[in-house]
Design a protein around this motif. Structure first.
Motif, mmCIF file in Angstrom:
data_model
loop_
_atom_site.group_PDB
_atom_site.id
_atom_site.type_symbol
_atom_site.label_atom_id
_atom_site.label_comp_id
_atom_site.label_asym_id
_atom_site.label_seq_id
_atom_site.Cartn_x
_atom_site.Cartn_y
_atom_site.Cartn_z
ATOM 1 N N ILE A 188 0.782 -0.948 -0.100
ATOM 2 C CA ILE A 188 -0.064 0.104 0.046
ATOM 3 C C ILE A 188 0.820 1.254 -0.128
ATOM 4 N N ARG A 189 0.393 2.272 -0.730
ATOM 5 C CA ARG A 189 1.142 3.493 -0.800
ATOM 6 C C ARG A 189 0.410 4.483 0.117
ATOM 7 N N VAL A 190 1.489 4.633 1.109
ATOM 8 C CA VAL A 190 0.973 5.492 2.313
ATOM 9 C C VAL A 190 2.105 6.032 3.107
ATOM 10 N N GLU A 191 1.958 7.379 3.841
ATOM 11 C CA GLU A 191 3.120 7.809 4.452
ATOM 12 C C GLU A 191 3.335 7.091 5.870
ATOM 13 N N GLU A 192 2.320 6.619 6.458
ATOM 14 C CA GLU A 192 2.202 5.973 7.805
ATOM 15 C C GLU A 192 1.068 4.980 7.913
ATOM 16 N N TYR A 193 1.469 3.816 8.427
ATOM 17 C CA TYR A 193 0.581 2.470 8.403
ATOM 18 C C TYR A 193 -0.364 3.021 9.248
ATOM 19 N N GLY A 194 -1.703 2.637 8.622
ATOM 20 C CA GLY A 194 -3.193 2.866 9.424
ATOM 21 C C GLY A 194 -3.891 3.975 8.772
ATOM 22 N N GLU A 195 -3.047 4.988 8.019
ATOM 23 C CA GLU A 195 -3.551 6.104 7.518
ATOM 24 C C GLU A 195 -4.415 5.648 5.983
ATOM 25 N N PRO A 196 -5.133 6.137 5.434
ATOM 26 C CA PRO A 196 -5.634 6.199 4.338
ATOM 27 C C PRO A 196 -4.728 5.936 3.189
ATOM 28 N N TYR A 197 -4.801 5.201 2.126
ATOM 29 C CA TYR A 197 -3.790 4.961 1.224
ATOM 30 C C TYR A 197 -4.302 5.245 -0.062
ATOM 31 N N ASP A 198 -3.524 5.475 -1.186
ATOM 32 C CA ASP A 198 -4.012 5.986 -2.428
ATOM 33 C C ASP A 198 -3.736 5.125 -3.633
ATOM 34 N N ALA A 199 -2.958 4.051 -3.126
ATOM 35 C CA ALA A 199 -2.627 2.923 -4.142
ATOM 36 C C ALA A 199 -2.296 1.662 -3.362
ATOM 37 N N VAL A 200 -2.726 0.604 -4.259
ATOM 38 C CA VAL A 200 -2.360 -0.698 -3.600
ATOM 39 C C VAL A 200 -1.818 -1.725 -4.764
ATOM 40 N N ALA A 201 -1.030 -2.805 -4.615
ATOM 41 C CA ALA A 201 -0.364 -3.617 -5.214
ATOM 42 C C ALA A 201 -0.514 -4.851 -4.717
ATOM 43 N N HIS A 202 -0.877 -6.117 -5.605
ATOM 44 C CA HIS A 202 -0.458 -7.519 -4.948
ATOM 45 C C HIS A 202 0.463 -8.144 -5.980
ATOM 46 N N MET A 203 1.515 -8.496 -5.020
ATOM 47 C CA MET A 203 2.717 -9.257 -5.750
ATOM 48 C C MET A 203 2.872 -10.505 -5.365
ATOM 49 N N THR A 204 3.084 -11.540 -6.094
ATOM 50 C CA THR A 204 3.133 -13.087 -6.008
ATOM 51 C C THR A 204 4.537 -13.463 -6.425
ATOM 52 N N PHE A 205 5.236 -14.323 -5.315
ATOM 53 C CA PHE A 205 6.454 -14.732 -5.387
ATOM 54 C C PHE A 205 6.370 -16.161 -5.976
ATOM 55 N N ASN A 206 7.096 -16.669 -7.077
ATOM 56 C CA ASN A 206 7.149 -18.038 -7.283
ATOM 57 C C ASN A 206 8.751 -18.281 -7.764
ATOM 58 N N GLY A 207 9.359 -18.943 -6.762
ATOM 59 C CA GLY A 207 10.696 -19.406 -7.163
ATOM 60 C C GLY A 207 11.483 -17.979 -6.998
ATOM 61 N N ASP A 208 12.474 -17.669 -8.083
ATOM 62 C CA ASP A 208 13.034 -16.435 -8.081
ATOM 63 C C ASP A 208 12.452 -15.241 -8.798
ATOM 64 N N GLU A 209 11.156 -15.371 -9.066
ATOM 65 C CA GLU A 209 10.439 -14.307 -10.006
ATOM 66 C C GLU A 209 9.443 -13.913 -9.093
ATOM 67 N N VAL A 210 9.133 -12.535 -9.376
ATOM 68 C CA VAL A 210 7.861 -11.808 -8.741
ATOM 69 C C VAL A 210 7.104 -11.336 -9.958
ATOM 70 N N TYR A 211 5.784 -11.344 -9.503
ATOM 71 C CA TYR A 211 4.881 -11.035 -10.654
ATOM 72 C C TYR A 211 3.801 -10.122 -9.830
ATOM 73 N N VAL A 212 3.738 -8.977 -10.525
ATOM 74 C CA VAL A 212 2.444 -8.143 -9.972
ATOM 75 C C VAL A 212 1.234 -8.269 -10.430
ATOM 76 N N ASP A 213 0.648 -9.094 -9.675
ATOM 77 C CA ASP A 213 -0.912 -9.455 -9.864
ATOM 78 C C ASP A 213 -2.006 -8.249 -10.375
ATOM 79 N N SER A 214 -1.810 -7.412 -9.398
ATOM 80 C CA SER A 214 -2.737 -6.386 -9.644
ATOM 81 C C SER A 214 -2.234 -4.849 -9.081
ATOM 82 N N GLN A 215 -2.707 -3.793 -9.717
ATOM 83 C CA GLN A 215 -1.967 -2.425 -9.135
ATOM 84 C C GLN A 215 -3.522 -1.416 -9.410
#
Length: 117
Positions: free
Chosen positions: A24-51
């Motif tokens: 989540i893109r935010v200055e401090e945890y717990g505050e409202p955020y303005d962007a979110v992304a989900h990342m999946t790790f498989n072996g030595d690769e990372v894939y951004v599932d959604s943003q």
């Protein structure tokens, strides 16, 4: 941030492996955020599932750099994501390997390119 992250944690007879992360893109945890992304790790690769970001704040190069830095911390060698641009899907793959060396000679591997007259 320090590079002391481990994707595998042993507790008792169990090993817990980080496979998915929500960022989540935010200055401090717990505050409202303005962007979110989900990342999946498989072996030595990372894939951004959604943003997803708010209308006012699109994802930019600084955001991508943060994703790449995090992926390196998690010991990934490859980073992939898809996005839509001008109504078309665009896939991108980024190599995170810093120093690719030849195991036998311990020299840098160079592309097979020759100058032709």
């Amino acid at each position: 941030m320090k590079n002391n992250t481990n994707r595998f944690i042993k507790v008792g007879r169990w090993i817990f492996e980080v496979k998915m992360v929500r960022a989540i893109r935010v200055e401090e945890y717990g505050e409202p955020y303005d962007a979110v992304a989900h990342m999946t790790f498989n072996g030595d690769e990372v894939y951004v599932d959604s943003q997803l970001s708010s209308c006012q704040e699109n994802l930019n190069r600084e955001d991508l750099d943060a994703f790449l830095d995090f992926s390196k911390m998690m010991k990934a060698n490859s980073f992939r994501y898809d996005r839509f641009q001008n109504g078309q899907r665009r896939a991108r793959s980024i190599s995170l390997a810093e120093n690719v060396t030849d195991q036998v000679e311990n020299t840098e591997v160079r592309p097979n390119i020759r100058l032709v007259k």
